[in-house]
Design a protein around this motif. Structure first.
Motif, PDB file in Angstrom:
ATOM      1  N   LYS A   1      36.036  -5.752  -3.020  1.00 15.87           N
ATOM      2  CA  LYS A   1      36.240  -6.907  -2.140  1.00 15.87           C
ATOM      3  C   LYS A   1      35.230  -6.881  -1.002  1.00 15.87           C
ATOM      4  O   LYS A   1      35.135  -5.898  -0.263  1.00 15.87           O
ATOM      5  N   TYR A   2      34.496  -7.993  -0.851  1.00 23.68           N
ATOM      6  CA  TYR A   2      33.504  -8.145   0.209  1.00 23.68           C
ATOM      7  C   TYR A   2      33.783  -9.444   0.958  1.00 23.68           C
ATOM      8  O   TYR A   2      34.248 -10.424   0.362  1.00 23.68           O
ATOM      9  N   SER A   3      33.505  -9.450   2.264  1.00 24.19           N
ATOM     10  CA  SER A   3      33.713 -10.646   3.078  1.00 24.19           C
ATOM     11  C   SER A   3      32.549 -10.803   4.045  1.00 24.19           C
ATOM     12  O   SER A   3      31.914  -9.819   4.441  1.00 24.19           O
ATOM     13  N   THR A   4      32.293 -12.063   4.416  1.00 28.12           N
ATOM     14  CA  THR A   4      31.289 -12.287   5.452  1.00 28.12           C
ATOM     15  C   THR A   4      31.908 -11.965   6.811  1.00 28.12           C
ATOM     16  O   THR A   4      33.096 -12.198   7.038  1.00 28.12           O
ATOM     17  N   THR A   5      31.095 -11.449   7.706  1.00 29.56           N
ATOM     18  CA  THR A   5      31.614 -11.018   9.006  1.00 29.56           C
ATOM     19  C   THR A   5      32.070 -12.191   9.868  1.00 29.56           C
ATOM     20  O   THR A   5      32.814 -11.987  10.832  1.00 29.56           O
ATOM     21  N   ASP A   6      31.641 -13.429   9.530  1.00 26.31           N
ATOM     22  CA  ASP A   6      32.115 -14.584  10.297  1.00 26.31           C
ATOM     23  C   ASP A   6      33.480 -15.059   9.826  1.00 26.31           C
ATOM     24  O   ASP A   6      34.048 -16.012  10.370  1.00 26.31           O
ATOM     25  N   GLY A   7      34.046 -14.411   8.795  1.00 27.82           N
ATOM     26  CA  GLY A   7      35.395 -14.719   8.354  1.00 27.82           C
ATOM     27  C   GLY A   7      35.522 -15.920   7.452  1.00 27.82           C
ATOM     28  O   GLY A   7      36.635 -16.356   7.154  1.00 27.82           O
ATOM     29  N   ASN A   8      34.391 -16.473   6.948  1.00 29.97           N
ATOM     30  CA  ASN A   8      34.472 -17.681   6.128  1.00 29.97           C
ATOM     31  C   ASN A   8      34.670 -17.391   4.641  1.00 29.97           C
ATOM     32  O   ASN A   8      35.516 -18.006   3.999  1.00 29.97           O
ATOM     33  N   TRP A   9      33.882 -16.483   4.091  1.00 34.15           N
ATOM     34  CA  TRP A   9      33.868 -16.285   2.646  1.00 34.15           C
ATOM     35  C   TRP A   9      34.267 -14.861   2.257  1.00 34.15           C
ATOM     36  O   TRP A   9      34.008 -13.910   2.997  1.00 34.15           O
ATOM     37  N   SER A  10      34.876 -14.756   1.074  1.00 31.74           N
ATOM     38  CA  SER A  10      35.156 -13.458   0.459  1.00 31.74           C
ATOM     39  C   SER A  10      34.863 -13.556  -1.027  1.00 31.74           C
ATOM     40  O   SER A  10      34.763 -14.655  -1.588  1.00 31.74           O
ATOM     41  N   ILE A  11      34.734 -12.406  -1.655  1.00 26.72           N
ATOM     42  CA  ILE A  11      34.468 -12.372  -3.098  1.00 26.72           C
ATOM     43  C   ILE A  11      34.964 -11.055  -3.663  1.00 26.72           C
ATOM     44  O   ILE A  11      34.964 -10.029  -2.970  1.00 26.72           O
ATOM     45  N   CYS A  12      35.466 -11.110  -4.888  1.00 21.91           N
ATOM     46  CA  CYS A  12      35.753  -9.889  -5.646  1.00 21.91           C
ATOM     47  C   CYS A  12      34.510  -9.650  -6.494  1.00 21.91           C
ATOM     48  O   CYS A  12      34.384 -10.198  -7.602  1.00 21.91           O
ATOM     49  N   ARG A  13      33.592  -8.871  -5.971  1.00 20.12           N
ATOM     50  CA  ARG A  13      32.262  -8.742  -6.563  1.00 20.12           C
ATOM     51  C   ARG A  13      32.345  -8.405  -8.050  1.00 20.12           C
ATOM     52  O   ARG A  13      32.990  -7.444  -8.461  1.00 20.12           O
TER      53      ARG A  13
ATOM     54  N   PRO B   1      33.154 -16.865  -5.392  1.00 16.46           N
ATOM     55  CA  PRO B   1      33.568 -16.654  -3.999  1.00 16.46           C
ATOM     56  C   PRO B   1      34.791 -17.514  -3.678  1.00 16.46           C
ATOM     57  O   PRO B   1      35.048 -18.534  -4.334  1.00 16.46           O
ATOM     58  N   TRP B   2      35.529 -17.126  -2.678  1.00 20.64           N
ATOM     59  CA  TRP B   2      36.685 -17.889  -2.228  1.00 20.64           C
ATOM     60  C   TRP B   2      36.761 -17.839  -0.703  1.00 20.64           C
ATOM     61  O   TRP B   2      36.150 -16.989  -0.061  1.00 20.64           O
ATOM     62  N   LEU B   3      37.476 -18.788  -0.149  1.00 21.46           N
ATOM     63  CA  LEU B   3      37.597 -18.864   1.302  1.00 21.46           C
ATOM     64  C   LEU B   3      38.525 -17.755   1.791  1.00 21.46           C
ATOM     65  O   LEU B   3      39.624 -17.574   1.251  1.00 21.46           O
ATOM     66  N   THR B   4      38.102 -17.031   2.803  1.00 22.17           N
ATOM     67  CA  THR B   4      38.847 -15.849   3.240  1.00 22.17           C
ATOM     68  C   THR B   4      40.286 -16.180   3.599  1.00 22.17           C
ATOM     69  O   THR B   4      41.197 -15.366   3.366  1.00 22.17           O
ATOM     70  N   TRP B   5      40.533 -17.375   4.134  1.00 22.49           N
ATOM     71  CA  TRP B   5      41.911 -17.712   4.508  1.00 22.49           C
ATOM     72  C   TRP B   5      42.833 -17.814   3.297  1.00 22.49           C
ATOM     73  O   TRP B   5      44.074 -17.784   3.445  1.00 22.49           O
TER      74      TRP B   5
ATOM     75  N   TYR C   1      28.417 -12.657  -7.761  1.00 26.68           N
ATOM     76  CA  TYR C   1      27.805 -11.596  -6.940  1.00 26.68           C
ATOM     77  C   TYR C   1      27.254 -12.185  -5.639  1.00 26.68           C
ATOM     78  O   TYR C   1      26.398 -13.073  -5.653  1.00 26.68           O
ATOM     79  N   ASP C   2      27.753 -11.669  -4.528  1.00 26.47           N
ATOM     80  CA  ASP C   2      27.289 -12.118  -3.220  1.00 26.47           C
ATOM     81  C   ASP C   2      25.856 -11.689  -2.944  1.00 26.47           C
ATOM     82  O   ASP C   2      25.226 -12.185  -1.997  1.00 26.47           O
ATOM     83  N   THR C   3      25.340 -10.789  -3.753  1.00 29.76           N
ATOM     84  CA  THR C   3      23.958 -10.324  -3.569  1.00 29.76           C
ATOM     85  C   THR C   3      22.946 -11.330  -4.097  1.00 29.76           C
ATOM     86  O   THR C   3      21.753 -11.219  -3.808  1.00 29.76           O
ATOM     87  N   ASN C   4      23.394 -12.305  -4.894  1.00 33.83           N
ATOM     88  CA  ASN C   4      22.508 -13.347  -5.400  1.00 33.83           C
ATOM     89  C   ASN C   4      22.417 -14.498  -4.393  1.00 33.83           C
ATOM     90  O   ASN C   4      23.360 -14.785  -3.666  1.00 33.83           O
ATOM     91  N   GLU C   5      21.276 -15.169  -4.394  1.00 28.53           N
ATOM     92  CA  GLU C   5      21.126 -16.362  -3.571  1.00 28.53           C
ATOM     93  C   GLU C   5      21.723 -17.566  -4.301  1.00 28.53           C
ATOM     94  O   GLU C   5      21.678 -17.635  -5.536  1.00 28.53           O
ATOM     95  N   PRO C   6      22.300 -18.527  -3.549  1.00 29.96           N
ATOM     96  CA  PRO C   6      22.289 -18.604  -2.078  1.00 29.96           C
ATOM     97  C   PRO C   6      23.461 -17.893  -1.406  1.00 29.96           C
ATOM     98  O   PRO C   6      23.552 -17.899  -0.186  1.00 29.96           O
ATOM     99  N   MET C   7      24.391 -17.292  -2.200  1.00 26.02           N
ATOM    100  CA  MET C   7      25.549 -16.646  -1.581  1.00 26.02           C
ATOM    101  C   MET C   7      25.123 -15.587  -0.570  1.00 26.02           C
ATOM    102  O   MET C   7      25.773 -15.400   0.459  1.00 26.02           O
ATOM    103  N   ALA C   8      24.023 -14.906  -0.845  1.00 23.19           N
ATOM    104  CA  ALA C   8      23.562 -13.849   0.060  1.00 23.19           C
ATOM    105  C   ALA C   8      23.209 -14.392   1.436  1.00 23.19           C
ATOM    106  O   ALA C   8      23.224 -13.652   2.425  1.00 23.19           O
TER     107      ALA C   8
END
Length: 673
Positions: free
Chosen positions: A647-659, A664-668, A628-635
């Motif tokens: 599916k959620y991703s960070t807006t900087d394009g680095n990380w994604s997750i299937c919540r 987590p996995w690298l967006t690329w 869960y991306d809502t947990n720290e430190p992923m948040a």
């Protein structure tokens, strides 16, 4: 002469009606047409029983005009038929205001008489009251000129009108809608209608004038385009958001659609595609919302380029997107030819725009012939034959690489390296590169099922996918990693999997034995083993930076962790593989180290804590906690946004997750949820 028996009411078809018609025994005639379409039209031809007369006369909305016909001797002829009736076919050819060609066909019943008629300056010749008196109205536009830009709210629209009868009124049409009317029209002279354009807003508009005489005859010329710009009041620039291609994407040429969203408080004049700051293509009058600009990127040089969109509104306010994006044009597999370029490679010249092409393991080995050039893998390469190279020693590690290897999202598999040293000797560095210097960079590369074996003295047989630097006899060891023994440069978007790294004194790591440079956006599933000392998922000794990366393989050594001797920052990273060691062993950092927003899965690492250094997150023993991306430190890794479903991703394009469904996995990596 012949007289049409029908009037407008029963000779109306499509957009044209025949008001009256006269045909004389001398082959001449007159026909009166009325425009009932609600659109401007141009009469291009009139055919009476197959006898054609060509015209190019524009008829305004609701207006009538009298056309003079000739050469009708053998068509609908009244010769010898005086006092009788007959039926003729009339075909009217015309184009609509939008330029579409049309025709209407009529059946006209006539009576024949002996007297002939002639046309006079486009007006009707009245005989026995057969033809209703006609007239001519002709309008020409003067100002603003076509394509002009106007900035005054109250704009003067100037035109000239000439009419054979008295004029009733003239209407100003803006965007095909009547906006103002002039009743005191001066015939055969210049007239002006003033209108405030601010009610319509800035942007592109059309204008025209339609004048009507007292008989209902009218004329309006072709419309003109004008651009209304609000000067001194609109200072708000457009807003632009880039949509596609995504940032840092690889492209292989061809026509590319650059998608973006644009908005403005008025209308947009144009949006321009910028590549490396140069205008490449544009779209005029783009819509508020989603838009696209197409451009063939084949003309670009190989390498990374910056693209952006610049939009301009009709008040000449302009703006670009808040953040530009990178687009890399890669060489492709079809470029693989012979070992010609530079004596060894497949095309290219080693420059940043045209890198040397690598198509097989021989070309990969020949990187050592030019350690500062730029290279690109053009296809996946299977290096299984390297086990037979150099009398069983395999691939020779490349020393002191200070160039650029672009993996091009390709894979190197089954690479074999073995170094054999006498007892008590130093165990040298091992990897594809024994060292990457500060100016060197390796990116977008996968290494799978490969072996790097460096040993001293006796050793047991090794399993496929394992690399060793075995110091059983007490000699000094160096650094061993599947990509590099030691890294002073940049390693980005690199994958090491189905492989391993083995015993070494000073540094044995999945990616690099010693990282004194930067490792980012990379991951390793390699199994790392050290019989003598430290084993690290990324590297054992780290005085550099590791950011936005993760490990999932088993790490086994006297001291063990993702980073064992960690003197540099570990940021936004995690470990989920089993960690085994007799001392200085933790889930994240081994002997010493610090970390920021990084953690380990205590359940799967089988450790009580992630590390003892500053800022090392204690992790969690719940195996689904990291889902869960809502947990720290992923948040704290960035601003997470929903892409679709879970599916959620960070807006900087680095990380994604299937919540809720995995780590987590690298967006690329471009995984599906």
């Amino acid at each position: 002469m012949a007289i049409a028996s029908g009037k407008t009411s029963n000779l109306t078809q499509g957009g044209i009606s025949i008001a009256d018609a006269i045909i004389g025994t001398d082959g001449s005639g007159l026909i009166s047409l009325q425009n009932n379409s609600g659109d401007r039209m141009t009469i291009t031809g009139i055919s009476i029983d197959g006898a054609d007369n060509n015209f190019n006369k524009r008829i305004g909305l609701g207006s009538r005009f009298l056309f003079s016909l000739s050469n009708l001797e053998n068509a609908c002829s009244c010769a010898g038929n005086e006092g009788k009736t007959k039926t003729c076919e009339a075909v009217i050819y015309y184009t609509s205001g939008s330029g579409i060609g049309k025709k209407d066909t009529y059946s006209v019943t006539i009576e024949c008489a002996a007297t002939a008629l002639a046309a006079n300056n486009g007006g009707a010749v009245d005989t026995n009251g057969v033809i209703t008196p006609e007239g001519v109205v002709f309008v020409t536009l003067s100002s603003p000129s076509a394509g002009a830009t106007v900035s005054s709210n109250s704009t003067n629209f100037i035109f000239n009108v000439s009419a054979s009868n008295s004029l009733s009124s003239c209407d100003l049409l803006v965007d095909n809608v009547s906006r103002a009317q002039l009743t005191g029209v001066v015939n055969n002279s210049s007239n002006t209608i003033t209108y405030n354009l601010s009610a319509l807003g800035a942007g592109l508009h059309t204008w025209d004038v339609n004048c009507v005489d007292t008989l209902g005859i009218s004329d309006s010329p072709a419309t003109r385009n004008i651009t209304y710009t609000i000067i001194g009041t609109d200072t708000t620039p457009p807003t632009i958001a880039l949509s596609s291609p995504s940032d840092n994407i690889f492209s292989y040429g061809g026509t590319t659609s650059f998608l973006f969203s644009a908005g403005d408080n008025n209308d947009l004049q144009k949006c321009i595609l910028l590549i490396d700051g140069v205008d490449k293509n544009e779209v005029s009058s783009p819509a508020q919302g989603s838009n696209s600009i197409y451009y063939s990127i084949d003309s670009l040089s190989f390498g990374t380029h910056i693209w952006d969109i610049n939009c301009i509104d009709y008040s000449n306010n302009s703006a670009k997107a808040s953040a530009s994006r990178n687009l890399t044009l890669a060489r492709v597999e079809s470029d693989c030819t012979s070992h010609s370029a530079g004596g060894y490679f497949s095309g290219g010249d080693g420059s940043s725009t045209t890198p040397y092409g690598i198509c097989d393991c021989v070309m990969l080995q020949k990187i050592d012939s030019n350690l500062t050039a730029r290279y690109a893998l053009l296809k996946d390469i299977n290096c299984a034959d390297t086990i037979n190279w150099n009398s069983g020693k395999g691939f020779t590690p490349i020393s002191s690489f200070n160039g650029f290897l672009d993996g091009n999202a390709k894979t190197i598999s089954k690479l074999y390296i073995r170094k054999t040293l006498t007892e008590g000797a130093n165990c040298e560095r091992g990897g594809i590169f024994d060292s990457i210097l500060s100016g060197g960079k390796v990116q977008k590369l996968a290494i799978v099922d490969s072996n790097v074996i460096v040993f001293i003295g006796q050793y047991n047989s090794f399993a496929l996918g394992t690399s060793w630097c075995n110091n059983q006899s007490g000699g000094n060891s160096g650094e061993v990693g599947l990509l590099a023994g030691i890294n002073y440069g940049i390693i980005s978007s690199v994958t090491v999997k189905s492989s391993g790294v083995g015993p070494n004194m000073n540094g044995t790591g999945g990616i690099a034995g010693n990282n004194s440079g930067t490792i980012l956006n990379s991951y390793s599933t390699a199994n790392v083993t050290s019989n003598s000392s430290g084993a690290g998922g990324f590297s054992t000794t780290c005085y550099g930076t590791t950011i936005n990366s993760y490990t999932a393989g088993t790490v086994n050594g006297l001291a063990a962790g993702v980073l064992v001797y960690n003197g540099g920052p570990l940021v936004n990273s995690f470990a989920s593989g089993r960690t085994v060691g007799s001392t200085y062993t933790h889930g994240l950092t081994g002997y010493v180290g610090s970390a920021t927003n990084s953690y380990c899965d205590l359940y799967r690492t089988e450790q009580a804590e992630c590390g003892t250094g500053t800022g090392v997150n204690s992790g969690n023993s719940n195996p689904t906690w990291a889902y869960y991306d809502t947990n720290e430190p992923m948040a704290s890794w960035g601003t997470w946004t929903n892409i679709s479903g879970n599916k959620y991703s960070t807006t900087d394009g680095n990380w994604s997750i299937c919540r809720g469904a995995g780590y987590p996995w690298l967006t690329w990596e471009n995984k599906a949820c």
